[in-house]
Design an enzyme around this catalytic site. Structure first.
Site, PDB file in Angstrom:
ATOM      1  N   HIS A   1      -0.126  -5.703  12.256  1.00 38.01           N
ATOM      2  CA  HIS A   1       0.231  -6.046  13.088  1.00 38.01           C
ATOM      3  C   HIS A   1       0.072  -6.923  13.857  1.00 38.01           C
ATOM      4  O   HIS A   1      -0.243  -7.556  14.470  1.00 38.01           O
ATOM      5  CB  HIS A   1       0.043  -4.693  14.660  1.00 38.01           C
TER       6      HIS A   1
ATOM      7  N   LYS B   1       3.105  -9.958  28.690  1.00 39.23           N
ATOM      8  CA  LYS B   1       2.492  -9.644  28.059  1.00 39.23           C
ATOM      9  C   LYS B   1       0.559  -9.436  28.136  1.00 39.23           C
ATOM     10  O   LYS B   1       0.052  -9.892  29.116  1.00 39.23           O
ATOM     11  CB  LYS B   1       2.407  -9.969  26.671  1.00 39.23           C
ATOM     12  N   ARG B   2       0.084  -9.024  27.014  1.00 38.35           N
ATOM     13  CA  ARG B   2      -1.018  -8.462  27.074  1.00 38.35           C
ATOM     14  C   ARG B   2      -2.049 -10.349  26.872  1.00 38.35           C
ATOM     15  O   ARG B   2      -1.540 -11.098  26.697  1.00 38.35           O
ATOM     16  CB  ARG B   2      -1.708  -8.447  25.270  1.00 38.35           C
TER      17      ARG B   2
ATOM     18  N   LYS C   1      -1.566 -16.020  22.929  1.00 41.01           N
ATOM     19  CA  LYS C   1      -0.896 -16.136  24.026  1.00 41.01           C
ATOM     20  C   LYS C   1      -0.127 -16.909  25.011  1.00 41.01           C
ATOM     21  O   LYS C   1       0.778 -17.246  24.747  1.00 41.01           O
ATOM     22  CB  LYS C   1      -0.319 -14.425  24.280  1.00 41.01           C
TER      23      LYS C   1
ATOM     24  N   THR D   1       7.981  -7.835  20.381  1.00 36.89           N
ATOM     25  CA  THR D   1       9.138  -6.965  21.288  1.00 36.89           C
ATOM     26  C   THR D   1       9.436  -7.174  22.651  1.00 36.89           C
ATOM     27  O   THR D   1      10.780  -7.253  23.206  1.00 36.89           O
ATOM     28  CB  THR D   1       8.632  -5.308  20.938  1.00 36.89           C
TER      29      THR D   1
ATOM     30  N   LYS E   1      13.373  -7.590  24.158  1.00 28.99           N
ATOM     31  CA  LYS E   1      14.038  -7.513  25.166  1.00 28.99           C
ATOM     32  C   LYS E   1      14.595  -8.457  26.380  1.00 28.99           C
ATOM     33  O   LYS E   1      15.675  -7.751  26.717  1.00 28.99           O
ATOM     34  CB  LYS E   1      12.870  -5.928  26.179  1.00 28.99           C
TER      35      LYS E   1
END
Length: 825
Positions: free
Chosen positions: A369, A560-561, A566, A670, A674
């Site tokens: 991942h 998100k985390r 990110k 993901t 969504k």
């Protein structure tokens, strides 16, 4: 999913309950299970009684499925995952069992509101982010597709921490999700497994004259299983999620207690229960690292033992084990399962090495991942040898034989051998778990096309060359039951009105919405749904956090985390740029599209830079939200403790989805799926599954910016100097200077100086290099949103073209390419 696919779903069943019957069951559970009358009951009492009633309706199907599977003995997917971010269970189980309307009417007859009971439920805090939510989506799809499976994990007492903000800074608090009871679980202490640690190994000769090894453990704990039902959608099938709780084998010493040493009397219990206390204990200390490894071995050892003893059953030749099970390793956390299965086959079942290894190599598959080297888990040889001495011996032999095969293939290429060794030598001697999983796994998969390609080409290239055909791709997906049908009921009704009901289990049918994107009446209905969802979100946030959401604002969302790759920091710089332009008078407020920026993110407790970025986001938000110069134009919201429950309200309301990681760093994502499936347009880089989303929805319906992965690599190779970008871009310089000036820290320049210095002199994830491209993309967003009708058309096309991103499709890919586990209909 086409109707002709061999994994077609079972037909929808009739509603299983009458209203009167449901009322009787509900009152029976309230009176005789909880011991209260309806008039004297609390809201929590009623919720527990409702949950038990729904559970009872699923129970007969669950038990029948277990009986049938025990009889026919099909191949089973054992999904090993350290996380399951389940979300609330009540609505999902009502939906799956076709009980929502019956329960609503039955409760109303009792003077009880289903909506009120929904709100009392606390979601299990058993996951951190995308990894755990993906696992939850996958087990939902496997049940819906009638594929025999067991999800295995840990029943964390506190799970992921509950996030609060104090003076804008993250504070972690225990997440007491079990405080009011968990009606969806079934504990089975009688089925506990004994899990051992420490000690030493010794050689001995068995009765057949064969020299063998055995492990003499130093201590052990009990793993108690807690079963959760995982119902399929409208097909009458119920699979199992089995989570393990750690308890002491001897939890209380009465002699010591009577002597007055009360702490010592329960020391064993406390020590054992630490194993399942908290998800991902902070591991910056040796004790934290050891506890993490204890957690990982604890749950995989219990799971393998459970499958072999209780699911496989007696009389099965171990040589046939690969025809009965596939253990899917969800990232590196469960990889210690490989030497554990070998230990069981060698030491307990008395197989020889070659036979045990041949079986093991067919029983595991590994999903990677990440592309970040630091996220590919390693364990020091010292720690492994102390905690799991027999497993380290087995790993050494696996590596020895593997390197012999490498030498036979490639000769004495010492650099290649060092690069491929499961045992790393620098900076300390360690076991590289991703390498072990790759050597042992029948298949290795990435989770998006780009990620899988980079995994083969850059992360594990020598292994791809050595094992041709072992690497494959399975792009992630999300369950449409939870993330459209439950999260966005108005949109679900609109889709059903247009396409019929079958899309919920065949998401490719959303393609039929393309024609409706050209229909003005349908666009108007869709716009009304989006507006309604914004009002619903505003109501939730007002009660939850005191926030309000303006219906006429673009809702620009980044959830998100919190991790530097990110690039929440890039989003912050965009906000500061917009704010600085208006506040300085260089940009007219009327020229800026009204926006509400929403963040949701938790930072790992030991991740200092991530926590500083959270502090900065909140500080910028405080200043922006209080400045009358930008009132009605810019607003920043950061609701604490983002979770699945909030996601189900926020995602349907979003207009813009921020997917802005540095190209080549995000495995898949993901959240991006969504948002697109709920009609948000994406601004993003060509990273992870963004690539596939853009290809499907079309460039006209996606805001692309930033460097490609090869361009990122080329800039690194050339020598990246972030300060050069700062000097060359006036807007960027003004934004960073404003942060550095103390404008968002009451004039104290030192507060955010570490962030500024990191951007100017390190900037590992190239925020400054992509800044100008990102700002240009946001200008395109503004222009596009000004034409609401065209925006709505693009939103509908996003939904219509993203049916590929169903977790049902992901499961079909795993089944066809990796597991070969047909449904049992």
């Amino acid at each position: 999913m086409g109707a002709t696919h061999p994994l077609a779903l079972a037909p929808v069943t009739a509603p299983p309950a009458s209203v009167d019957g449901f009322v009787r069951e509900f009152l029976h559970n309230l009176n005789f299970e909880l011991g209260v009358s309806l008039s004297a009951s609390s809201v929590n009492d009623r919720y527990l009684a409702l949950a038990q009633t729904v559970r009872d309706y699923l129970m007969a199907r669950w038990l029948d499925d277990q009986r049938r599977l025990s009889e026919i003995k099909p191949k089973t997917v054992c999904y090993l995952s350290a996380e399951y971010l389940l979300g609330r269970q009540l609505d999902n189980n009502l939906l799956a069992a076709r009980l929502t309307d019956v329960a609503t009417e039955a409760l109303a007859a009792c003077g009880v509101s289903l909506e009120e009971l929904r709100e009392i439920e606390v979601e299990p805090g058993l996951g951190n982010g995308g990894l755990g939510r993906l696992a939850a989506c996958f087990i939902d799809s496997l049940a819906t597709m009638s594929v025999p499976s067991i999800g295995y994990g840990i029943r964390y007492e506190y799970g992921i921490f509950r996030q609060t903000f104090v003076d804008g800074q993250q504070v972690e608090q225990p997440d007491s999700w079990l405080r009011l009871g968990s009606p969806w679980e079934f504990p089975h202490p009688e089925a506990a497994q004994t899990i051992s640690f420490g000690g030493h190994t010794e050689k001995y000769v068995d009765d057949d004259g064969v020299e063998r090894s055995r492990w003499i453990p130093g201590w052990n704990v009990l793993a108690v299983p807690y079963n959760y039902m995982v119902p399929g959608y409208h097909n009458g099938r119920v699979n199992t999620l089995r989570l393990w709780r750690a308890v002491a084998t001897s939890s209380f010493d009465l002699r010591v207690f009577n002597s007055g040493d009360y702490e010592e009397a329960v020391r064993a219990q406390t020590y054992a229960e630490n194993i399942s206390k908290v998800l991902y204990p902070e591991d910056s200390t040796p004790q934290g690292k050891e506890l993490r490894l204890q957690q990982q071995y604890f749950f995989v050892a219990a799971s393998i033992s459970d499958f072999l003893e209780n699911v496989l059953g007696d009389g099965v030749e171990l040589e046939k084990l690969p025809s009965r099970v596939i253990f899917q390793l969800n990232d590196t956390h469960p990889v210690i399962a490989v030497p554990e299965l070998m230990r069981v086959l060698l030491d307990e079942r008395r197989l020889d090495w070659d036979d045990a290894w041949a079986i093991t190599q067919q029983c595991f598959a590994y999903t990677c991942h990440t592309l970040l080297p630091e996220a590919l888990e390693v364990w020091s040889v010292d720690l492994l040898g102390r905690l799991l001495p027999r497993h380290l011996e087995i790993i050494y032999r696996i590596n020895e034989e593997f390197l012999e095969a490498v030498r036979e293939r490639f000769g004495d290429d010492e650099m290649r051998i060092r690069n491929m060794s499961i045992i790393g030598e620098h900076p300390y001697r360690s076991v590289r778990m991703a390498y072990l999983a790759t050597v042992a796994g029948a298949k290795v998969n990435g989770v998006a096309e780009l990620h899988s390609q980079l995994l083969r080409d850059k992360v594990l290239p020598d292994f791809d060359e050595f094992y041709p055909g072992k690497f494959t791709n399975v792009t992630n997906g999300v369950t449409p039951r939870r993330f459209i049908r439950l999260a966005n009921p108005d949109l679900a009704s609109l889709i059903t009105e247009a396409l019929g009901a079958g899309w919920t289990i065949d998401l490719e049918r959303l393609r039929g919405l393309e024609a409706y994107a050209e229909d003005p009446e349908f666009r108007a209905k869709f716009a009304a749904v989006k507006a309604s969802n914004k009002r619903r979100l505003s109501d939730v946030l007002h009660v939850r956090d005191g926030f309000d959401v303006s219906e006429d604002h673009m809702l620009d969302v980044m959830v998100k985390r919190l991790h530097e790759y990110k690039r929440q920091m890039l989003k912050v710089l965009h906000i500061v740029t917009e704010y600085e332009g208006i506040a300085s008078g260089r940009v007219a407020a009327s020229a800026v599209q009204p926006r509400t920026f929403v963040f949701g993110a938790k930072a790992a407790p030991g991740y200092i830079m991530a926590k500083r970025i959270i502090h900065l986001i909140n500080a910028v938000g405080k200043v922006v939200n209080e400045d009358p110069r930008v009132e009605g134009r810019l607003k920043v919201l950061f609701p604490p403790n983002y979770n699945v429950t909030l996601a189900e309200r926020l995602i349907p309301a979003a207009d813009l989805s921020e997917q802005i990681s540095l190209a080549g760093k995000e495995a898949s994502g993901t959240g991006n799926m969504k948002f697109a499936l709920n009609g948000a347009l994406t601004v993003g880089t060509d990273d992870g599954a963004n690539v596939e989303i853009r290809q499907l929805v079309g460039d006209d319906n996606f805001f692309l910016f930033g460097m490609t992965e090869p361009e990122v690599e080329a800039l690194w190779a050339k020598g990246y100097r972030p300060a050069d970008f700062y000097q060359q871009d006036d807007d960027l310089r003004r934004a960073i200077d404003l942060i550095a000036s103390g404008a968002f820290s009451d004039g104290d320049r030192s507060v955010f100086e570490p962030i500024v210095s990191n951007l100017l002199y390190d900037d590992r994830f190239m925020v400054l290099a992509d800044y100008s491209s990102y700002i240009a993309a946001q200008a395109q967003v503004d222009a596009a949103y000004a034409d609401q009708d065209a925006w709505t058309r693009s939103a509908i096309l996003n939904i219509a073209r993203c049916g590929f991103f169903s977790s049902d499709r992901s499961m079909r890919d795993y089944i066809d390419r990796i597991w070969h586990t047909p449904p049992v209909l």
